[in-house]
Write an enzyme that holds these catalytic residues in place. Structure first.
Site, PDB file in Angstrom:
ATOM      1  N   ASN A   9      45.537  -7.589  41.512  1.00  0.00           N
ATOM      2  CA  ASN A   9      45.981  -6.845  41.936  1.00  0.00           C
ATOM      3  C   ASN A   9      47.734  -6.085  41.726  1.00  0.00           C
ATOM      4  O   ASN A   9      48.260  -6.931  42.150  1.00  0.00           O
ATOM      5  CB  ASN A   9      46.447  -7.093  43.695  1.00  0.00           C
ATOM      6  CG  ASN A   9      46.352  -6.250  44.334  1.00  0.00           C
ATOM      7  OD1 ASN A   9      46.668  -4.337  44.243  1.00  0.00           O
ATOM      8  ND2 ASN A   9      46.679  -6.495  45.862  1.00  0.00           N
ATOM      9  N   TRP A  10      47.518  -5.087  40.932  1.00  0.00           N
ATOM     10  CA  TRP A  10      49.094  -4.481  40.443  1.00  0.00           C
ATOM     11  C   TRP A  10      49.753  -4.069  41.469  1.00  0.00           C
ATOM     12  O   TRP A  10      51.512  -3.444  41.565  1.00  0.00           O
ATOM     13  CB  TRP A  10      48.719  -2.958  39.886  1.00  0.00           C
ATOM     14  CG  TRP A  10      48.372  -3.371  38.327  1.00  0.00           C
ATOM     15  CD1 TRP A  10      47.696  -5.039  38.461  1.00  0.00           C
ATOM     16  CD2 TRP A  10      48.074  -2.871  37.232  1.00  0.00           C
ATOM     17  NE1 TRP A  10      46.553  -4.747  36.789  1.00  0.00           N
ATOM     18  CE2 TRP A  10      47.202  -3.598  36.292  1.00  0.00           C
ATOM     19  CE3 TRP A  10      47.472  -1.441  37.237  1.00  0.00           C
ATOM     20  CZ2 TRP A  10      46.343  -3.113  35.078  1.00  0.00           C
ATOM     21  CZ3 TRP A  10      47.464  -1.005  35.885  1.00  0.00           C
ATOM     22  CH2 TRP A  10      47.026  -1.446  34.597  1.00  0.00           C
ATOM     23  N   LYS A  11      49.387  -3.808  42.709  1.00  0.00           N
ATOM     24  CA  LYS A  11      49.800  -3.480  43.800  1.00  0.00           C
ATOM     25  C   LYS A  11      51.373  -2.291  43.399  1.00  0.00           C
ATOM     26  O   LYS A  11      50.558  -1.385  43.085  1.00  0.00           O
ATOM     27  CB  LYS A  11      50.851  -4.583  43.826  1.00  0.00           C
ATOM     28  CG  LYS A  11      50.333  -5.759  44.636  1.00  0.00           C
ATOM     29  CD  LYS A  11      50.794  -6.995  45.556  1.00  0.00           C
ATOM     30  CE  LYS A  11      50.404  -8.075  45.674  1.00  0.00           C
ATOM     31  NZ  LYS A  11      50.540  -9.187  46.251  1.00  0.00           N
ATOM     32  N   GLU A 167      43.737 -14.729  50.874  1.00  0.00           N
ATOM     33  CA  GLU A 167      44.704 -14.713  50.556  1.00  0.00           C
ATOM     34  C   GLU A 167      45.762 -15.580  51.578  1.00  0.00           C
ATOM     35  O   GLU A 167      46.135 -14.795  52.395  1.00  0.00           O
ATOM     36  CB  GLU A 167      45.215 -13.731  50.623  1.00  0.00           C
ATOM     37  CG  GLU A 167      44.794 -12.850  49.342  1.00  0.00           C
ATOM     38  CD  GLU A 167      44.953 -11.923  47.998  1.00  0.00           C
ATOM     39  OE1 GLU A 167      45.060 -12.187  46.882  1.00  0.00           O
ATOM     40  OE2 GLU A 167      45.662 -10.734  48.842  1.00  0.00           O
ATOM     41  N   GLY A 234      47.906 -11.350  41.584  1.00  0.00           N
ATOM     42  CA  GLY A 234      49.146 -10.020  41.773  1.00  0.00           C
ATOM     43  C   GLY A 234      50.366 -10.219  41.271  1.00  0.00           C
ATOM     44  O   GLY A 234      49.243  -9.977  39.828  1.00  0.00           O
ATOM     45  N   GLY A 235      51.563 -10.678  41.150  1.00  0.00           N
ATOM     46  CA  GLY A 235      52.253 -10.689  40.227  1.00  0.00           C
ATOM     47  C   GLY A 235      52.317 -11.463  38.592  1.00  0.00           C
ATOM     48  O   GLY A 235      52.625 -10.530  37.917  1.00  0.00           O
TER      49      GLY A 235
HETATM   50  P1  13P Z   1      50.494 -12.546  44.133  1.00  0.00           P
HETATM   51  O1  13P Z   1      49.890 -13.844  43.270  1.00  0.00           O
HETATM   52  O2  13P Z   1      52.247 -12.193  43.345  1.00  0.00           O
HETATM   53  O3  13P Z   1      51.032 -14.143  44.752  1.00  0.00           O
HETATM   54  O4  13P Z   1      49.617 -11.775  44.776  1.00  0.00           O
HETATM   55  C1  13P Z   1      48.847 -12.599  45.650  1.00  0.00           C
HETATM   56  C2  13P Z   1      48.379 -10.606  46.497  1.00  0.00           C
HETATM   57  O5  13P Z   1      48.613 -10.759  47.170  1.00  0.00           O
HETATM   58  C3  13P Z   1      46.812 -10.663  45.491  1.00  0.00           C
HETATM   59  O6  13P Z   1      46.195  -9.477  46.041  1.00  0.00           O
END
Ligand code: 13P
Length: 250
Positions: A9-11, A167, A234-235
């Site tokens: 998930n690249w946000k 999550e 995410g990150g």
């Molecule tokens: P991180 O891996 O950056 O903690 O984010 C998790 C997330 O929200 C994936 O949707």
């Protein structure tokens, strides 16, 4: 056997050119990977180009959100038809950042899931408790409520197109991963609840991903757990080398 899914998930990251560069690199890195599904979720603006680069690969594309209507006077929103048309096969619904900052509720989550399924999109439904809720012993209650309301009126044929992502909010972007045991306990609860509201067969088949500070160094221990079927990253999904390492967990 449940095929593992590793989703990135690249946000709100990456311009179109950065997105193209990332997936061009990623597809080369993991082209020989077998036995797992891989998904990337770029921002809306890059879905179309990312889908073009990933055409004829096994990597699927996901949107990060949708509106529940197919069209209309909803300035700034994007519909399920539009993301599908751009090349998305999945959509993430109910991410905690949307619940926290953009007023997403279990009711809007439910509307969006129904709209996505109607258009033939697969869904990654995100659920998870806050630190406060965990510390006050409400974790299972929160998960149950998010599942019950989020999946309201979803039928057996619909649930087959849904992946659940657990999550815990306290583990997102904090570097504080849930221990495999803590995650497993929540995943088992989710699977048992899905078995209860649908049936045992569906409960056994549904894929439940863990999300929250997943990295190359912790993925294997998480994946060793019985009810963890993959990760929503995410990150660590922004860098194609790091993400490729996670995809290739042992
Ligand atoms: P991180 O891996 O950056 O903690 O984010 C998790 C997330 O929200 C994936 O949707």
């Amino acid at each position: 056997m449940r095929t593992p899914i590793i989703a990135g998930n690249w946000k709100m990251h990456k311009t179109i050119s950065e997105a193209i560069e990332t997936v061009s690199h990623l597809k080369e890195k993991i082209k020989n990977v077998k036995g797992r599904e891989v998904i990337v979720a770029p921002p809306f603006t890059a879905i179309s180009e990312v889908s073009r680069v990933l055409k004829d690969t096994f990597i699927a594309v996901s949107a990060q959100n949708i509106h529940w209507e197919v069209k209309g006077a909803f300035t700034g929103e994007v519909s399920p038809i539009m993301v599908k048309d751009a090349g998305a096969e999945f959509v993430i619904i109910g991410h905690s950042e949307r619940r926290q900052y953009f007023g997403e509720t279990n009711e809007t989550v439910n509307k969006k899931i129904k709209a996505a399924l109607k258009q033939g999109l697969k869904v990654i439904l995100c659920i998870g408790e806050s630190l406060e809720q965990r510390e006050s012993g409400q974790t299972f209650q929160v998960l149950e409520e998010e599942l019950k309301k989020g999946l309201f009126e979803i039928k057996s044929d619909g649930i087959e197109s849904i992946v659940i992502a657990y999550e815990p909010i306290w583990a997102i972007g904090t570097g504080k991963t849930a221990t495999p045991e803590i995650a497993e306990e929540a995943h088992k609860f989710i699977r048992d609840y899905i078995s209860k509201i649908f049936n045992k067969d569906i409960g056994e088949k549904i894929r439940i991903l863990y999300g929250g500070s997943v990295k190359p160094t912790n993925i294997s221990d998480l994946m060793d757990m019985e009810d963890i079927d993959g990760a929503l990253v995410g990150g660590a999904s922004l860098d194609p080398d790091t993400f490729a390492e996670i995809v290739q967990f042992k």
